[in-house]
Design an enzyme around this catalytic site. Structure first.
Site: not given
Length: 328
Positions: A114, A143, A184
């Protein structure tokens, strides 16, 4: 056999759709469908099997010689998730398990990292895969840290000439938008959320700037069309000799105002934007600029052009969001 973890999710389901369009039918999805609309992301697909993540280890051990590649997109991707133990189990431990399994069975692994690994961006956005450079990065949330810890673990294994998959590629996704992200909710792209507001007759809203160098709506992001993301992933699959950690963006930062204007244009509406304060809970960690350095991927041989923001938004709005069936 091809395995796609997170295969009913946003990027995963687009990968599955593209593989099927290429004629692949021996596809296994690993995901949690739960009780929402996520199943609709794969409702049009022909699949070999759908596996719950808890069943994945047993499934892999039952097929040690049958799997050509694993596309590992499954993760807890919410930057707001606070349960770090849950994040470690789902992001760090599962990815390292798959690295080890693929190494033992000569299977290829393409996994999701990411752009959140870059933190506030003060160290730049170059996908340099060296321990010294990785150590400089400071992700802003659990995250991003979990993805960064995974990348660093794999770098250490490679430096020690340890076990590795037949092919491996880590993908640092920037701001991806496109169909099949509807489950989402609040983590959907601004394109999807803004389209829904405008379609309901509401006013578009963007965050005010709390930085002297940026005007309201002038915060910059590298917005990348999911079709380009999938094209890059399939290119990597078609080039098994290419292994590395890559940025996945366009290489061009655009403002949220540019994005909003593209949505208005795609919907045939006159721009009408209201600027609201950035919530104090995220204000001190808010990123004002992200832009992928795409030179490594280009040097590896990927030469397809990236979809311009206005064209990607037009496709998303007119071909999906504004239709009776927005799912790919």
């Amino acid at each position: 056999m091809l395995v796609v973890t997170g295969g009913a999710g946003f990027i995963g389901s687009n990968i599955v759709a593209a593989l099927q369009e290429r004629g692949e039918t021996d596809i296994v999805i690993v995901d949690r469908l739960r009780d929402g609309i996520k199943w609709r992301n794969i409702a049009k697909r022909e699949l070999r099997d759908i596996i719950h993540p808890d069943e994945l280890p047993a499934f892999l051990e039952a097929h040690p010689n049958d799997i050509e590649a694993i596309f590992h997109m499954g993760a807890i991707s919410a930057t707001t998730e606070r349960d770090a133990d849950k994040i470690v189990a789902n992001n760090f431990k599962l990815t390292t398990f798959l690295w080890e399994w693929c190494s033992r069975h000569s299977t290829r692994l393409i996994y999701a990292s990411s752009a959140a690994t870059y933190g506030d961006g003060k160290q730049g956005f170059a996908d340099v895969f060296e321990q010294g450079e990785l150590a400089k990065l400071q992700p802003l949330n659990a995250y991003g840290w979990s993805k960064h810890a995974t990348d660093r673990r794999f770098r250490r294994i490679l430096d020690q000439n340890g076990f590795r998959p037949k092919q491996w590629a880590g993908l640092k996704f920037f701001n991806v938008y496109g169909p099949n992200e509807y489950h989402k909710d609040g983590m959907r792209s601004v394109v999807s959320q803004m389209h829904d507001k405008l379609a309901a007759g509401e006013q578009a809203t963007l965050f005010k700037s709390h930085h002297p160098d940026y005007e309201d709506g002038g915060q910059l992001r590298d917005f990348v069309w999911v079709g380009d993301v999938v094209n890059i992933i399939l290119w990597l699959y078609d080039h098994p000799d290419v292994s590395d950690l890559f940025n996945i963006g366009t290489g061009e930062a655009r403002s949220f105002k540019d994005l909003a204007l593209a949505v208005f244009a795609a919907m045939g509406k006159e721009p009408d934007i209201k600027f609201v304060p950035t919530p104090e809970s995220i204000r001190d960690k808010y990123q004002y600029f992200t832009q992928a350095d795409m030179s490594k991927l280009r040097a590896s041989g990927y030469d397809a052009p990236m979809t311009p923001l206005e064209e990607g938004v037009r496709q998303y709005v007119q071909d999906f969001l504004a239709t009776d069936d927005p799912f790919r």
